[in-house]
Design an enzyme around this catalytic site. Structure first.
Site, mmCIF file in Angstrom:
data_model
loop_
_atom_site.group_PDB
_atom_site.id
_atom_site.type_symbol
_atom_site.label_atom_id
_atom_site.label_comp_id
_atom_site.label_asym_id
_atom_site.label_seq_id
_atom_site.Cartn_x
_atom_site.Cartn_y
_atom_site.Cartn_z
ATOM 1 N N GLY A 76 0.309 -4.324 1.625
ATOM 2 C CA GLY A 76 -1.058 -4.173 1.133
ATOM 3 C C GLY A 76 -2.155 -4.751 2.012
ATOM 4 N N THR A 77 -1.939 -4.786 3.333
ATOM 5 C CA THR A 77 -3.021 -5.326 4.183
ATOM 6 C C THR A 77 -4.210 -4.365 4.233
ATOM 7 O OG1 THR A 77 -2.092 -4.445 6.249
ATOM 8 C CG2 THR A 77 -1.438 -6.677 5.611
ATOM 9 N N ASN A 78 -3.967 -3.086 4.144
ATOM 10 C CA ASN A 78 -5.099 -2.141 4.100
ATOM 11 C C ASN A 78 -5.844 -2.271 2.776
ATOM 12 O OD1 ASN A 78 -5.383 -0.247 6.537
ATOM 13 N ND2 ASN A 78 -3.163 -0.376 6.240
ATOM 14 N N MET B 244 4.766 4.851 -0.089
ATOM 15 C CA MET B 244 5.920 5.439 0.595
ATOM 16 C C MET B 244 6.541 6.636 -0.121
ATOM 17 S SD MET B 244 6.034 3.821 3.371
ATOM 18 C CE MET B 244 7.641 4.166 4.067
ATOM 19 N N LEU C 121 3.584 12.615 -2.326
ATOM 20 C CA LEU C 121 2.995 13.101 -3.578
ATOM 21 C C LEU C 121 3.383 14.554 -3.836
ATOM 22 C CD1 LEU C 121 -0.575 11.561 -3.248
ATOM 23 C CD2 LEU C 121 1.147 10.955 -4.964
ATOM 24 N N ASN D 247 -5.641 9.162 3.141
ATOM 25 C CA ASN D 247 -4.506 8.373 3.643
ATOM 26 C C ASN D 247 -4.875 7.813 5.005
ATOM 27 O OD1 ASN D 247 -1.772 7.414 3.781
ATOM 28 N ND2 ASN D 247 -1.304 9.101 5.172
ATOM 29 N N HIS E 30 -2.998 6.835 8.659
ATOM 30 C CA HIS E 30 -1.757 6.969 9.425
ATOM 31 C C HIS E 30 -1.914 6.185 10.736
ATOM 32 C CE1 HIS E 30 1.995 8.745 10.709
ATOM 33 N NE2 HIS E 30 1.443 8.930 11.890
#
Ligand code: GRF
Length: 204
Positions: free
Chosen positions: A12-14, A91, A94, A108, A110
């Site tokens: 969860g760093t983003n 991860m 969807l 998202n 990447h």
């Protein structure tokens, strides 16, 4: 007030970067209404709780099939009146029903410059290993809209990062996060909130 739902699976760093930039006022006029993880032990959940953000675990294994799992996610986010879905290290791929329910309203990040080192099988350290193996001198990160393909949706923002001699995949991953991901993800959300990037139903 744009209502944001975040999907996570890991560190969860983003998510943290986004929370920090909302709290310091860089991203105005929005609120994270829910952080959902598919894993109950994801550290990202702790980060959210520390900032009094509602968290929920919705695991794939609790559902009979992919469609029902995605339905549960849709119902959850609809119940929170969510405008924008932010994938932050989620991860799970969807399902079609989710993509359709939030068409052009899912983003998202990447960890490469798409279209390099993306698509099926390119996640986590594998992306950076592939970049080092190919010997590129520049890599980076990309924020894009999520469509039914893997990393194929419209690109919103990219930022380049230099590859250095003696980089390992781990070192490169950290540099890409620090110099690109944690900067451009909040930036993309700010631009969506302010209407500089028009997505979905017009950014709201
Ligand atoms: C990041 O490298 C991101 O680009 C990718 O998954 C990773 C998530 O890391 N989609 P974190 O959970 O935000 O620390």
């Amino acid at each position: 007030m744009l209502k944001i739902g975040v999907l996570v699976s890991g560190g969860g760093t983003n998510l943290q970067a986004i929370i920090d930039r909302i709290e310091d006022g860089y991203i105005p006029d929005c609120k994270i209404v829910s952080v959902v993880s598919n894993k109950k032990d994801a550290y990202a959940l702790e980060r959210a709780k520390r900032h009094n953000i509602q968290t929920t675990v919705i695991s794939k294994k609790d559902y009979e099939n992919e469609e029902l799992y995605n339905e549960a996610l849709i119902n959850h986010f609809k119940s929170k009146d969510t405008d924008l879905i932010v994938l932050a290290g989620f991860m799970v791929v969807l399902g079609k029903n989710f993509i359709k329910a939030y068409q052009n309203r899912i983003i998202n990040i990447h960890p490469s410059l798409i279209p390099s080192f993306c698509g099926k099988g390119f996640y986590g350290l594998k992306v950076h290993q592939a970049a080092l193996k190919r010997g590129v001198k520049i890599t980076g990160a990309t924020v894009h809209i999520v469509d039914e393909g893997t990393d194929t949706g419209p690109i919103l923002i990219q930022k380049a990062v230099c590859v250095k001699d003696n980089d390992t995949a781990e070192i490169l991953q950290k540099r890409v996060m620090e110099e690109a991901e944690w900067i451009i993800y909040p930036e993309a959300i700010k631009m969506i909130v302010q209407g500089q990037i028009i997505i979905g139903n017009g950014g709201k």
